[in-house]
Design a protein around this motif. Sequence first.
Motif, PDB file in Angstrom:
ATOM      1  N   TYR A 170      76.285  60.256  80.161  1.00 17.85           N
ATOM      2  CA  TYR A 170      76.427  58.840  79.174  1.00 17.85           C
ATOM      3  C   TYR A 170      76.229  57.809  79.641  1.00 17.85           C
ATOM      4  N   GLN A 171      76.752  57.546  80.979  1.00 19.18           N
ATOM      5  CA  GLN A 171      76.320  56.526  81.780  1.00 19.18           C
ATOM      6  C   GLN A 171      74.972  56.296  81.960  1.00 19.18           C
ATOM      7  N   ILE A 172      74.247  57.291  82.408  1.00 13.94           N
ATOM      8  CA  ILE A 172      72.605  57.484  82.807  1.00 13.94           C
ATOM      9  C   ILE A 172      71.875  56.952  81.374  1.00 13.94           C
ATOM     10  N   ALA A 173      72.276  57.329  80.297  1.00 10.75           N
ATOM     11  CA  ALA A 173      71.588  57.199  79.146  1.00 10.75           C
ATOM     12  C   ALA A 173      72.031  55.834  78.726  1.00 10.75           C
ATOM     13  N   VAL A 174      73.031  55.374  78.885  1.00  7.23           N
ATOM     14  CA  VAL A 174      73.418  53.823  78.292  1.00  7.23           C
ATOM     15  C   VAL A 174      72.866  52.883  79.366  1.00  7.23           C
ATOM     16  N   LEU A 175      72.796  53.183  80.614  1.00  6.80           N
ATOM     17  CA  LEU A 175      72.231  52.271  81.518  1.00  6.80           C
ATOM     18  C   LEU A 175      70.739  52.187  81.607  1.00  6.80           C
ATOM     19  N   SER A 176      70.183  53.550  81.010  1.00  7.87           N
ATOM     20  CA  SER A 176      68.544  53.303  80.679  1.00  7.87           C
ATOM     21  C   SER A 176      68.303  52.599  79.713  1.00  7.87           C
ATOM     22  N   SER A 177      69.021  52.552  78.726  1.00 10.89           N
ATOM     23  CA  SER A 177      69.018  51.990  77.434  1.00 10.89           C
ATOM     24  C   SER A 177      68.861  50.439  77.541  1.00 10.89           C
ATOM     25  N   LEU A 178      69.922  50.021  78.526  1.00 10.66           N
ATOM     26  CA  LEU A 178      69.951  48.517  78.586  1.00 10.66           C
ATOM     27  C   LEU A 178      68.939  48.294  79.543  1.00 10.66           C
ATOM     28  N   ILE A 179      68.350  48.910  80.380  1.00  8.76           N
ATOM     29  CA  ILE A 179      66.970  48.454  81.142  1.00  8.76           C
ATOM     30  C   ILE A 179      66.167  48.110  80.204  1.00  8.76           C
ATOM     31  N   GLY A 180      65.970  49.258  79.240  1.00  3.88           N
ATOM     32  CA  GLY A 180      64.802  49.106  78.331  1.00  3.88           C
ATOM     33  C   GLY A 180      65.098  47.834  77.381  1.00  3.88           C
ATOM     34  N   LEU A 181      66.400  47.477  76.949  1.00  3.25           N
ATOM     35  CA  LEU A 181      66.729  46.290  76.245  1.00  3.25           C
ATOM     36  C   LEU A 181      66.109  45.164  76.909  1.00  3.25           C
TER      37      LEU A 181
END
Length: 294
Positions: free
Chosen positions: A25-36
């Motif tokens: 979950y953390q990998i998915a969320v952090l990756s999404s935040l980088i994309g954002l």
Amino acid sequence: MGLFYNTKHNARAFLSGLTRDPRHYQIAVLSSLIGLGLFHYAFALPWWHVAACLTSTLGTQAFADKLTGRAFDPRSPLISALSLTLLLRTGSIWLSLTAGVLAISSKYLIRWRGKHIFNPANFGLVIMALLFTGAWISPGQWGATPLLALLIASLGGVVTGRAKRWDISLALLGSYAALVFGQALWLGDPLAIPMHQMQSGALLVFAFFMISDPRTTPDARTGRLIYAALVALIGFILQFGFHNSAGIILALILTAPLVPLIDMQWRGRRYHWPQSIRSAHKGVYHDDPQISAP
């Protein structure tokens, strides 16, 4: 029929492994935040910085695992790499590489009774910022908007819930809120000011994705609550007393050596990552250099 059953069983085991481990979950969320950050906030993230953080963290982990006889698991170093990508800024690829090496090395070299003391990404961030003028922590890039705050809090709540560390995140935010609202009341400032401060994207990223690391927080809930309040207090003093915008991030590395003392005072069950979906065949993977597969 047997082949179909085995395929279905393996698929269920794979999905179960994905949903049980909070690191996914953390990998998915952090990756999404980088994309954002890249596409909405226009962060200046050169490709070499991202590549250097990934290469150095994963490479150092693989090298250390080989030395200690452990099976290489990329998930924890990947989280460290994503955190460094989010918060570290530098104009040198060599400093990006050094940050990853420092972050992962701290897990293996600075330990107490089998538990690493410092959050790897936090250690890499702060040491780089202190040692090199060409590297700095960039907490202000997120700004402070209600929609972003709601998004980070919602995603962070999922991650900390899976890791069973929501208590330390909420304790940190509650303690910090008490301090900034108390300061506003003392100074006679409008309450809109502390409301704005509590919507800081950097504060929320720290609360849900850094201090909540279950491998470096106190083992007992009482210890975690006390520790969160202490980090909030020191971060508040650094930010408002010494005018350091990265005060809350600096507070974590300053207080991390107290975690072993807190664990001795309030004993609790030590956290281990969930067993790998391959554990039945390859052994149990733990994110601990001194615990190897049986």
